[in-house]
Design an enzyme around this catalytic site. Structure first.
Site, short mmCIF file in Angstrom:
data_model
loop_
_atom_site.label_atom_id
_atom_site.label_comp_id
_atom_site.label_asym_id
_atom_site.label_seq_id
_atom_site.Cartn_x
_atom_site.Cartn_y
_atom_site.Cartn_z
N TYR A 200 0.38 -1.45 -0.34
CA TYR A 200 -0.06 -0.10 0.05
C TYR A 200 1.30 1.74 0.22
CZ TYR A 200 -3.19 3.50 1.62
OH TYR A 200 -4.28 5.10 1.18
N LYS A 204 1.38 4.18 -2.74
CA LYS A 204 1.05 5.60 -2.70
C LYS A 204 2.02 6.43 -3.18
CE LYS A 204 -2.65 6.74 -1.60
NZ LYS A 204 -4.10 6.84 -2.67
N1 LIG Z 1 -8.78 7.41 4.68
C1 LIG Z 1 -7.79 7.58 5.95
O1 LIG Z 1 -7.13 7.64 6.96
C2 LIG Z 1 -7.33 7.54 4.47
C3 LIG Z 1 -5.35 8.82 4.83
C4 LIG Z 1 -4.83 9.01 3.96
C5 LIG Z 1 -5.18 8.96 2.66
N2 LIG Z 1 -6.01 8.38 2.09
C6 LIG Z 1 -6.65 7.96 0.73
O2 LIG Z 1 -7.49 8.87 0.13
C7 LIG Z 1 -8.26 7.71 -0.57
C8 LIG Z 1 -10.03 7.34 -0.16
O3 LIG Z 1 -9.97 6.65 0.54
P1 LIG Z 1 -11.07 6.92 1.87
O4 LIG Z 1 -10.38 6.31 3.05
O5 LIG Z 1 -12.21 7.24 1.24
O6 LIG Z 1 -11.58 4.58 1.14
P2 LIG Z 1 -12.00 4.44 0.52
O7 LIG Z 1 -12.06 2.96 0.35
O8 LIG Z 1 -14.37 4.47 0.90
O9 LIG Z 1 -12.87 4.97 -1.39
C9 LIG Z 1 -12.31 4.13 -1.99
C10 LIG Z 1 -12.76 4.49 -3.77
O10 LIG Z 1 -12.37 4.11 -4.23
C11 LIG Z 1 -12.72 3.25 -5.30
N3 LIG Z 1 -12.48 2.12 -5.77
C12 LIG Z 1 -11.73 1.26 -5.49
N4 LIG Z 1 -10.50 0.55 -6.63
C13 LIG Z 1 -11.17 1.54 -7.88
C14 LIG Z 1 -11.24 1.51 -9.17
N5 LIG Z 1 -10.78 0.73 -9.72
N6 LIG Z 1 -11.94 1.94 -10.41
C15 LIG Z 1 -12.75 3.39 -9.44
N7 LIG Z 1 -13.11 3.44 -8.38
C16 LIG Z 1 -12.11 2.75 -7.54
C17 LIG Z 1 -13.86 2.72 -3.59
O11 LIG Z 1 -14.71 2.04 -4.39
C18 LIG Z 1 -14.35 3.21 -2.84
O12 LIG Z 1 -15.13 3.57 -3.31
C19 LIG Z 1 -7.17 6.73 -0.87
O13 LIG Z 1 -6.51 7.39 -2.09
C20 LIG Z 1 -6.38 7.01 -0.20
O14 LIG Z 1 -5.45 5.85 -0.57
C21 LIG Z 1 -7.06 7.58 2.68
C1 LIG Z 2 -3.00 -2.38 17.29
C2 LIG Z 2 -4.11 -2.16 17.36
C3 LIG Z 2 -4.98 -2.15 19.16
O1 LIG Z 2 -6.10 -1.86 18.90
C4 LIG Z 2 -4.93 -1.57 16.61
C5 LIG Z 2 -4.90 -1.51 15.15
C6 LIG Z 2 -4.74 -0.23 14.81
C7 LIG Z 2 -5.28 0.08 13.31
C8 LIG Z 2 -5.85 -1.31 12.51
C9 LIG Z 2 -5.22 1.38 12.91
C10 LIG Z 2 -3.27 2.60 13.81
C11 LIG Z 2 -3.00 3.14 12.69
C12 LIG Z 2 -4.10 3.72 10.73
C13 LIG Z 2 -3.16 3.80 9.64
C14 LIG Z 2 -3.64 5.41 9.73
O2 LIG Z 2 -4.27 6.16 10.17
C15 LIG Z 2 -3.02 5.49 8.60
C16 LIG Z 2 -3.20 5.29 7.68
C17 LIG Z 2 -2.90 6.04 5.87
C18 LIG Z 2 -4.56 5.85 5.14
O3 LIG Z 2 -3.71 6.00 4.02
C19 LIG Z 2 -4.83 4.47 5.13
C20 LIG Z 2 -4.87 3.76 6.68
C21 LIG Z 2 -4.15 4.18 7.29
C22 LIG Z 2 -3.09 2.72 6.85
C23 LIG Z 2 -4.75 3.37 8.65
C24 LIG Z 2 -4.91 1.88 9.00
C25 LIG Z 2 -5.23 1.33 10.51
C26 LIG Z 2 -4.54 2.02 11.10
C27 LIG Z 2 -3.18 1.34 11.15
#
Ligand SMILES: NC(=O)c1ccc[n+]([C@@H]2O[C@H](COP(=O)([O-])OP(=O)(O)OC[C@H]3O[C@@H](n4cnc5c(N)ncnc54)[C@H](O)[C@@H]3O)[C@@H](O)[C@H]2O)c1
Ligand SMILES: C[C@@H](CO)CCC[C@@H](C)[C@H]1CC[C@H]2[C@@H]3[C@H](O)C=C4C[C@@H](O)CC[C@]4(C)[C@H]3CC[C@]12C
Length: 410
Positions: A200, A204
């Protein structure tokens, strides 16, 4: 110079528009982008919430015209995914104006589907991605979606003449790295050895590099492509499934969660509404401030407090009736390491029968136990970003959502 906001009718495309972040970006655009003429919501899985846009809701009187499954204008005979169009009349401070919302069921790994969706768009906000650190998808699939999918978006912009691209990157492009080095209140310029092995963060990091590298490329029509990447830390808020999973776990354990991470480990978190707002603002300002913003990365930040991952979650789960047991980790670290490794073994053994993907694995344990917080104002300096939602507001909204889901599958 761009026409006045009211006169402009711009076409925005949000990939991943039905995801956790994507939905908030879509709603934020409808509420706060006065130049919006058409909003294309592109996703592999179109969410049922899009239906509510047809039946009237918070945007004042809505009517649905030109509905039905329409093929969006095909590009040179390339078959296009089925789309559904509805016309919304959204009420804004500046009066009423019509916005066409086009829901497109499509796959970013399919270049022709991406090209058809991008064609004619003024701005692309690319949030689509496979957010998998739990072993659900293979490294190959993660790369296909996150890297090749992003490459397809870039090439579609170049081929069709779309000039502005905002990419949702991630803190994980930076860290935590494989050595578990802490990143303590760092910023976009803080030196840090960004070394990754997990599919992952690797995907990214490569996707972000592609987006930034594409800045300045000539698009169809001869003008330069302008790109930037936003790096959210851990996003929380309405729709955060991991928060919901912790809530359900606590309900199953009689209202208790057991501390496993030292309270001293700080984890950066940011409210989804502020992340969405930063995307909308960056997309708006990218044209006006192309020389400054083009090719830049920006951490997403707001007033959310620095806390351990578990303590931060308790800001919302506590008011929902859960209690975090222990002021220090109740489980020795070596046992967590063993359990994490056992989960990997079980996932491998069970894969022919079912998908076993618990939260705890060696990667998530390492990330959870490594301090990673940001302190920056680069987005404010470059494009005037200020959080739209205070910490108090973000917390209240998240608590109300957790209470409303009640641990249900919603
Ligand atoms: N959730 C977090 O904490 C977090 C933190 C930093 C960055 N991000 C980034 O933010 C973006 C959105 O993350 P999220 O948490 O909303 O995840 P999410 O899984 O809720 O949303 C991702 C969306 O992309 C769509 N998708 C996946 N594969 C696809 C494909 N092949 N074609 C078209 N659509 C597709 C999914 O259906 C979904 O609706 C991601 O790029 C993720 O890397 C998320
Ligand atoms: C050890 C467990 C006892 O409670 C707790 C596990 C927590 C983990 C599931 C999460 C801790 C940190 C999170 C990640 C972080 O918030 C940032 C992220 C970057 C984003 O791009 C995607 C999600 C994630 C990797 C997020 C996922 C969940 C954790 C690893």
């Amino acid at each position: 110079m761009a026409d006045s906001a009211q006169a402009q009718k711009l076409v925005y495309l949000v990939t991943g528009g039905c995801g956790f972040l994507g939905e908030h970006v879509v709603r934020m655009l409808l509420q706060r982008e006065p130049r919006l003429g058409e909003l294309r919501v592109f996703d592999l899985h179109l969410g049922p919430w899009l239906e509510e846009l047809k039946t009237g809701s918070r945007w004042g009187s809505l009517w649905r015209g030109g509905c039905g499954r329409f093929p969006i204008p095909s590009q040179a005979g390339i078959p296009t995914p089925a789309v559904e169009q509805m016309i919304l009349v959204s009420v804004h401070m500046d009066g009423i104006r019509p916005v066409r919302v086009t829901a497109i069921q499509g796959d970013v790994t399919q270049a022709h589907e991406v090209a058809a969706a991008v064609a004619g768009a003024h701005v692309v906000i690319h949030t689509a991605g496979l957010v998998d650190v739990f072993g659900r998808a293979s490294p190959k699939i993660i790369h296909e979606v996150n890297v090749q999918g992003t490459r397809n978006v870039i090439e579609a912009c170049v081929q069709t003449g779309t000039r502005f691209l905002v990419y949702t990157s991630s803190m994980e492009v930076v860290g935590p790295n494989t050595k578990g080095d802490p990143f303590y209140r760092g910023n976009e310029d803080t030196p840090y050895e960004a070394v990754h092995r997990h599919p992952y963060p690797c995907s990214k990091a490569l996707a972000e590099w592609l987006v930034l590298e594409a800045n300045g490329r000539k698009v169809c029509g001869g003008l330069p492509l302008v790109t930037c990447a936003l790096r959210p830390t851990g996003i929380y808020g309405e729709g955060h499934q991991i928060m919901r999973d912790f809530y359900r776990q606590g309900l199953r354990l009689g209202g208790r969660l057991f501390r496993a991470i030292p309270a001293s480990v700080e984890h950066g978190r940011v409210y989804v509404g502020n992340v969405a707002w930063m995307h909308v603002l960056a997309a708006r300002e990218l044209e006006r401030r192309a020389a400054l913003m083009g090719g830049q990365v920006y951490f997403c930040y707001d007033g959310s407090p620095y806390k351990s991952y578990e303590d931060f979650n308790m800001e919302f789960l506590g008011p929902c009736g859960l209690r975090l047991v222990g002021t220090r980790p109740l489980v020795p670290y070596w046992l967590l390491v063993f359990l994490a490794a056992l989960n990997v073994l079980l996932q491998w053994l069970l894969r022919p029968l079912l998908l076993y993907a618990p939260l705890l694995n060696p990667y998530t344990l390492a990330v959870a136990n490594t301090t990673f917080t940001v302190s920056t104002d680069k987005a404010q300096r470059h494009f005037g970003y200020e959080p739209l939602f205070s910490w108090e507001d973000s917390r209240t909204r998240t608590i109300l959502w957790v209470q409303a889901t009640g641990g249900s599958a919603q």
